[in-house]
Every structure is written in structure tokens, then in C-alpha cells.
Design an enzyme around this catalytic site. Structure first.
Site, PDB file in Angstrom:
ATOM      1  N   HIS A 219       0.851  -1.196   0.000  1.00  0.00           N
ATOM      2  CA  HIS A 219       0.000   0.000   0.000  1.00  0.00           C
ATOM      3  C   HIS A 219       0.883   1.240   0.000  1.00  0.00           C
ATOM      4  O   HIS A 219       1.095   1.864  -1.027  1.00  0.00           O
ATOM      5  CB  HIS A 219      -0.914  -0.062   1.226  1.00  0.00           C
ATOM      6  CG  HIS A 219      -1.974   0.987   1.289  1.00  0.00           C
ATOM      7  ND1 HIS A 219      -2.183   1.924   0.316  1.00  0.00           N
ATOM      8  CD2 HIS A 219      -2.918   1.247   2.226  1.00  0.00           C
ATOM      9  CE1 HIS A 219      -3.202   2.701   0.651  1.00  0.00           C
ATOM     10  NE2 HIS A 219      -3.660   2.311   1.822  1.00  0.00           N
ATOM     11  N   HIS A 258      -2.115  -1.868 -10.062  1.00  0.00           N
ATOM     12  CA  HIS A 258      -3.047  -1.267  -9.117  1.00  0.00           C
ATOM     13  C   HIS A 258      -4.288  -2.138  -9.046  1.00  0.00           C
ATOM     14  O   HIS A 258      -4.707  -2.686 -10.069  1.00  0.00           O
ATOM     15  CB  HIS A 258      -3.413   0.159  -9.559  1.00  0.00           C
ATOM     16  CG  HIS A 258      -4.061   0.948  -8.484  1.00  0.00           C
ATOM     17  ND1 HIS A 258      -5.409   0.905  -8.253  1.00  0.00           N
ATOM     18  CD2 HIS A 258      -3.536   1.768  -7.539  1.00  0.00           C
ATOM     19  CE1 HIS A 258      -5.693   1.683  -7.227  1.00  0.00           C
ATOM     20  NE2 HIS A 258      -4.575   2.217  -6.773  1.00  0.00           N
ATOM     21  N   ASP A 311       2.929   5.939  -7.087  1.00  0.00           N
ATOM     22  CA  ASP A 311       4.206   5.837  -6.376  1.00  0.00           C
ATOM     23  C   ASP A 311       5.405   5.827  -7.307  1.00  0.00           C
ATOM     24  O   ASP A 311       6.536   5.984  -6.861  1.00  0.00           O
ATOM     25  CB  ASP A 311       4.231   4.562  -5.529  1.00  0.00           C
ATOM     26  CG  ASP A 311       3.284   4.668  -4.361  1.00  0.00           C
ATOM     27  OD1 ASP A 311       3.241   5.740  -3.754  1.00  0.00           O
ATOM     28  OD2 ASP A 311       2.583   3.683  -4.066  1.00  0.00           O
TER      29      ASP A 311
HETATM   30  C1  LIG Z   1      -0.833  -3.002  -6.213  1.00  0.00           C
HETATM   31  C2  LIG Z   1      -0.958  -4.528  -6.360  1.00  0.00           C
HETATM   32  C3  LIG Z   1      -0.877  -5.148  -4.944  1.00  0.00           C
HETATM   33  C4  LIG Z   1      -2.322  -4.828  -6.985  1.00  0.00           C
HETATM   34  O1  LIG Z   1      -2.471  -6.197  -6.919  1.00  0.00           O
HETATM   35  P1  LIG Z   1      -3.743  -6.987  -7.484  1.00  0.00           P
HETATM   36  O2  LIG Z   1      -4.892  -6.116  -7.753  1.00  0.00           O
HETATM   37  O3  LIG Z   1      -3.943  -8.119  -6.568  1.00  0.00           O
HETATM   38  O4  LIG Z   1      -3.198  -7.399  -8.905  1.00  0.00           O
HETATM   39  P2  LIG Z   1      -2.814  -8.847  -9.331  1.00  0.00           P
HETATM   40  O5  LIG Z   1      -1.731  -9.348  -8.433  1.00  0.00           O
HETATM   41  O6  LIG Z   1      -4.094  -9.633  -9.423  1.00  0.00           O
HETATM   42  O7  LIG Z   1      -2.204  -8.603 -10.790  1.00  0.00           O
HETATM   43  C5  LIG Z   1      -2.623  -9.249 -11.961  1.00  0.00           C
HETATM   44  C6  LIG Z   1      -1.432  -9.823 -12.677  1.00  0.00           C
HETATM   45  O8  LIG Z   1      -0.452  -8.803 -12.901  1.00  0.00           O
HETATM   46  C7  LIG Z   1       0.770  -9.133 -12.269  1.00  0.00           C
HETATM   47  N1  LIG Z   1       1.300  -7.933 -11.649  1.00  0.00           N
HETATM   48  C8  LIG Z   1       0.614  -7.025 -10.889  1.00  0.00           C
HETATM   49  N2  LIG Z   1       1.415  -6.046 -10.470  1.00  0.00           N
HETATM   50  C9  LIG Z   1       2.634  -6.326 -10.969  1.00  0.00           C
HETATM   51  C10 LIG Z   1       3.882  -5.673 -10.860  1.00  0.00           C
HETATM   52  N3  LIG Z   1       4.010  -4.545 -10.154  1.00  0.00           N
HETATM   53  N4  LIG Z   1       4.943  -6.207 -11.484  1.00  0.00           N
HETATM   54  C11 LIG Z   1       4.814  -7.349 -12.207  1.00  0.00           C
HETATM   55  N5  LIG Z   1       3.646  -8.019 -12.331  1.00  0.00           N
HETATM   56  C12 LIG Z   1       2.579  -7.503 -11.722  1.00  0.00           C
HETATM   57  C13 LIG Z   1       0.404 -10.163 -11.214  1.00  0.00           C
HETATM   58  O9  LIG Z   1       1.503 -10.980 -10.891  1.00  0.00           O
HETATM   59  C14 LIG Z   1      -0.705 -10.915 -11.903  1.00  0.00           C
HETATM   60  O10 LIG Z   1      -0.139 -11.775 -12.838  1.00  0.00           O
HETATM   61  P3  LIG Z   1      -0.805 -13.208 -13.169  1.00  0.00           P
HETATM   62  O11 LIG Z   1      -2.137 -12.884 -13.786  1.00  0.00           O
HETATM   63  O12 LIG Z   1       0.161 -13.838 -14.108  1.00  0.00           O
HETATM   64  O13 LIG Z   1      -0.921 -13.902 -11.846  1.00  0.00           O
HETATM   65  C15 LIG Z   1       0.159  -5.111  -7.256  1.00  0.00           C
HETATM   66  O14 LIG Z   1       0.031  -4.571  -8.540  1.00  0.00           O
HETATM   67  C16 LIG Z   1       1.553  -4.845  -6.697  1.00  0.00           C
HETATM   68  O15 LIG Z   1       2.018  -5.573  -5.803  1.00  0.00           O
HETATM   69  N6  LIG Z   1       2.234  -3.780  -7.222  1.00  0.00           N
HETATM   70  C17 LIG Z   1       3.544  -3.423  -6.729  1.00  0.00           C
HETATM   71  C18 LIG Z   1       3.412  -2.604  -5.432  1.00  0.00           C
HETATM   72  C19 LIG Z   1       2.924  -1.203  -5.665  1.00  0.00           C
HETATM   73  O16 LIG Z   1       3.414  -0.499  -6.543  1.00  0.00           O
HETATM   74  N7  LIG Z   1       1.959  -0.774  -4.822  1.00  0.00           N
HETATM   75  C20 LIG Z   1       1.431   0.569  -4.844  1.00  0.00           C
HETATM   76  C21 LIG Z   1       0.004   0.585  -5.277  1.00  0.00           C
HETATM   77  S1  LIG Z   1      -0.570   2.262  -5.460  1.00  0.00           S
END
Ligand SMILES: CC(C)(COP(=O)(O)OP(=O)(O)OC[C@H]1O[C@@H](n2cnc3c(N)ncnc32)[C@H](O)[C@@H]1OP(=O)(O)O)[C@@H](O)C(=O)NCCC(=O)NCCS
Length: 375
Positions: A219, A258, A311
Site C-alpha cells: 500500500h 493497481h 508511487d
Molecule cells: C498493487 C498490487 C498489490 C495490486 O495487486 P492486485 O490487484 O492483486 O493485482 P494482481 O496481483 O491480481 O495482478 C494481476 C497480474 O499482474 C501481475 N502484476 C501485478 N502487479 C505487478 C507488478 N508490479 N509487477 C509485475 N507483475 C505484476 C500479477 O503478478 C498478476 O499476474 P498473473 O495474472 O500472471 O498472476 C500489485 O500490482 C503490486 O504488488 N504492485 C507493486 C506494489 C505497488 O506499486 N503498490 C502501490 C500501489 S498504489
């Protein structure tokens, strides 16, 4: 059907009049106003008023609100002492502890009503900035800098951090950053605040719950992780290789993806130009070039809905302004305060206890075994 691991994805919790996050179109609206419009024209004070009261203030209303904020800036001496005592902890632990103490000491804040919560919330919006700056000073062996009443929220924050009045340009950048972070609907920390408010806990308790939830790297922690990545990559030419290795290792690239936006995060787009121009002005084009290369390396993942989020450029902007990485999550809290307060007040207005269910998947018919018979 199993609900395992869905994280309430796509579940609508309630109605809200505070903000719209349109993940398909990449649109963010505070109380009817597009974030790009507000980013260009409004100050953090105006946006805070808008979020709390539901309409943009008149000149007189803004002046009154500004006076209230300024009057709330000082933090009690006991809070400064508590920060001193826990200064070696994680900055978010210090922030949570200090805000909890400030709330406990604010005798006029302990009723879970809009009448009490609104003025208490305005005081906390002001105080959280002071707590963050005070902890930064104390952790670096410096004297805390008392707030000044002749500066805006953003300028005063930088003044309390660094002990000198910031340039209007730097203050404007922080003001914009706070506007962009001010509200984002039912994100994890705001959800936590609404759950606490839904039990008829006072506003301060709900804000402490929100701060606790913001601490997690999924987050609030991504800006710090992005900046660390940029520094680790060091050279724009290494960026593509670095990202390729990360993806192949199954790791997530911080600052991308996101839960709601499946296209560009409009807040990230606002900060991109700021990061470029500020870096150029300060003779550091390298960080922006590295960020651009990372963006390029991540282009193939756009098809999966993975774009830069707020971010991604925030970390470079903070670092260029001299804000240390450990203060990035607390900075997020300074910005998000009005959003949290607005949601707590909205929850109070028409409160229903928030209490979802969990699908029990464990055993159901075990018989108690006395301890001496267990193997
Ligand atoms: C923000 C976050 C938790 C959202 O997660 P979510 O809604 O659960 O998204 P998902 O994990 O379902 O993502 C869907 C797919 O994209 C991939 N993906 C999502 N974010 C990714 C990233 N930052 N880098 C690489 N792959 C990513 C996931 O691994 C998943 O792949 P799959 O379908 O092969 O399993 C996630 O994107 C993340 O961890 N981002 C990095 C941290 C970050 O920048 N957070 C700030 C948010 S404002």
C-alpha cells in the site's frame, strides 16, 4: 464457489459521495471535480475543505478553514517526548504511536459524531504534518522546528522538516503531491478507518487504524521501493536488463500495477512532468531517465493492465527535494489525512457496523483431547 484469496476484489462496500476511482478510464474525481483540474488549480487546503465539506470553499470559508488548520499545527510537549522515546523505531510505528498519543491527549475528540469528529479531524490533518517533521528532526539529532502560521500547509511542512523557508516552487510541488494523495476511495487504509468508525470508535482511533494499514509495502511502501530500485539500477542502460531479471524471477516491479486502475494512474501522470523538470533543474536527469527506461521495459505488461501507479514518480520527486526514503510512507499519510477524515465522517452520518463473513474451511467435528493424551 471458493472465495479464497480474492481480497474482496470488485466487492462494492457501500455508497460514497467523496470520490470516484474509474479504473477502466484512469479517472479520479474528488466530490465531482477531476483530479487534473484540482491538480492544476487547487491548493491542499482547498482540496481538504472540498473533501470534508463536499463543496469548494468561498474565499471567507477557506480563510476560516485555514485559520483552524494553522491553530491546530502545534503538537503537545508529551507527544514530542514520546517521539523522542521511540525514535529508533520504523517511522510508521513512530507516526502511529505519536498520533495515538495526540488523540488520547485531545479531550475534545473522543465522541464518534460528525460534530466532534470534524473539528478533531481538522486538528489531526494539521498535527500529522507536524509529527512527521518532528520525527524527522529528532531521528537526525536536530531540534524540532515549531510550525509557522504565515506559511501554507505544504510550505510549513517543508519549513518544519528542514528549518528553512522553502522556495515557492518546492512548496508548490509538495502542495501538488498532497493534493494527489488526498483521497482514493476504499483503498486498504481508508477501508480500515471505515471499519473502525463503523464500530462507533472515535475519529482518532479510526485514523490510527488507517496509519497502521498504510504501513504495508503493498500500500504505502511502493515509492520507497521504487527509489531504491532506481538507485540500485544506477545507469539508464542497465534498466531493461534489471527489469527483465526481476520479472523472470517472478517478482513484482514496484510502482506498477493497481487493484483498481487497469490503465494509467492519473496521479502518476501528474507527477511524471514534475519529476522530469525538477530533476533537470537540479542537474539530475539520470533518475528520470532510469524511470523512463523502466516504463519502457514494462510496456509489454500494459496488455495485462499493468501501468505505473502514483508511487512510480513520487519517490524521485521526494528524493530530489531532500526528503529521505524512510519518510516516504509518512508523507503519504500527511497527504491522505483529509480523505481518511472525510470517510470516517461519512461513515458516522449513516452508520452500519461493517462485519463481513469468512467461509470456514477447517474441520468441524473434532473432540477435545486432554493434554496428557496428545501425541
Ligand atoms: C498493487 C498490487 C498489490 C495490486 O495487486 P492486485 O490487484 O492483486 O493485482 P494482481 O496481483 O491480481 O495482478 C494481476 C497480474 O499482474 C501481475 N502484476 C501485478 N502487479 C505487478 C507488478 N508490479 N509487477 C509485475 N507483475 C505484476 C500479477 O503478478 C498478476 O499476474 P498473473 O495474472 O500472471 O498472476 C500489485 O500490482 C503490486 O504488488 N504492485 C507493486 C506494489 C505497488 O506499486 N503498490 C502501490 C500501489 S498504489
Amino acid at each position: 464457489m471458493s472465495n479464497a484469496g480474492t481480497g474482496l476484489k470488485g466487492v462494492v462496500l457501500d455508497d460514497t459521495r467523496i470520490a470516484l476511482v474509474d479504473g477502466e478510464q484512469g479517472k479520479l474525481v474528488y466530490r465531482g471535480y477531476n483530479i487534473h483540474d484540482l491538480a492544476q488549480h487547487a491548493t491542499f487546503e482547498e482540496v481538504s475543505y472540498l473533501l470534508l465539506y463536499g463543496a469548494l470553499p468561498t474565499r471567507a470559508q477557506l480563510a476560516g478553514f485555514d485559520r483552524q488548520l494553522k491553530a491546530g499545527r502545534a503538537i503537545p510537549e508529551q507527544v514530542v517526548e514520546i517521539i523522542e522515546r521511540v525514535k529508533a523505531a520504523h517511522p510508521m510505528d513512530i507516526l502511529r504511536t505519536a498520533v495515538s498519543a495526540a488523540v488520547a491527549l485531545d479531550e475534545n475528540s473522543h465522541e464518534a459524531t460528525v460534530e466532534v469528529g470534524l473539528p478533531a479531524g481538522v486538528r489531526l490533518i494539521a498535527q500529522v504534518a507536524t509529527v512527521v517533521a518532528t520525527m524527522h528532526r529528532i531521528r537526525n539529532g536536530l531540534e524540532p522546528v515549531p510550525p509557522r502560521e504565515d506559511l501554507s500547509h505544504a510550505a510549513n511542512f517543508l519549513y518544519m522538516m528542514f528549518g528553512k523557508e522553502p522556495s515557492p516552487e518546492d512548496a508548490k510541488i509538495i502542495d501538488l503531491d498532497l493534493v494527489l494523495h488526498a483521497e482514493h476511495s476504499s483503498n486498504a487504509s481508508t477501508f480500515a478507518a471505515r471499519v473502525a468508525a463503523g464500530t462507533a470508535a472515535d475519529l482518532g482511533s479510526a485514523i490510527v487504524a488507517a496509519i497502521a494499514t498504510l504501513k504495508g509495502p503493498l500500500h504505502g511502501g511502493a515509492a520507497e521501493a521504487v527509489q531504491k530500485t532506481v538507485e540500485e539500477i544506477g545507469d539508464p542502460e542497465r534498466a531493461i536488463e534489471y527489469i527483465k531479471d526481476k520479472i523472470e524471477a517472478g517478482e513484482k516491479v514496484m510502482g506498477f500495477g493497481h487493484r483498481v486502475y487497469k490503465t494509467e494512474d492519473p496521479r502518476g501522470a501528474e507527477l511524471r512532468d514534475v519529476a522530469r523538470d525538477l530533476g533537470h533543474k537540479l542537474g539530475n536527469d539520470r533518475w528520470f531517465q532510469i524511470l523512463q527506461e523502466i516504463e519502457r521495459a514494462m510496456e509489454p505488461y500494459r496488455a495485462k493492465g499493468i501501468y505505473p501507479n502514483v508511487d512510480f514518480y513520487a519517490g524521485a520527486v521526494y528524493s530530489l527535494l531532500g526528503i529521505p526514503e524512510e519518510q516516504f510512507i509518512p508523507m503519504f499519510a500527511v497527504g491522505r489525512m483529509p480523505g481518511w477524515v472525510a470517510h470516517v465522517l461519512e461513515q458516522y452520518e449513516d452508520n452500519v457496523l461493517i462485519r463481513p463473513l469468512l467461509e470456514y474451511t477447517g474441520p468441524r467435528h473434532l473432540r477435545y483431547v486432554p493434554i496428557e493424551q496428545r501425541t
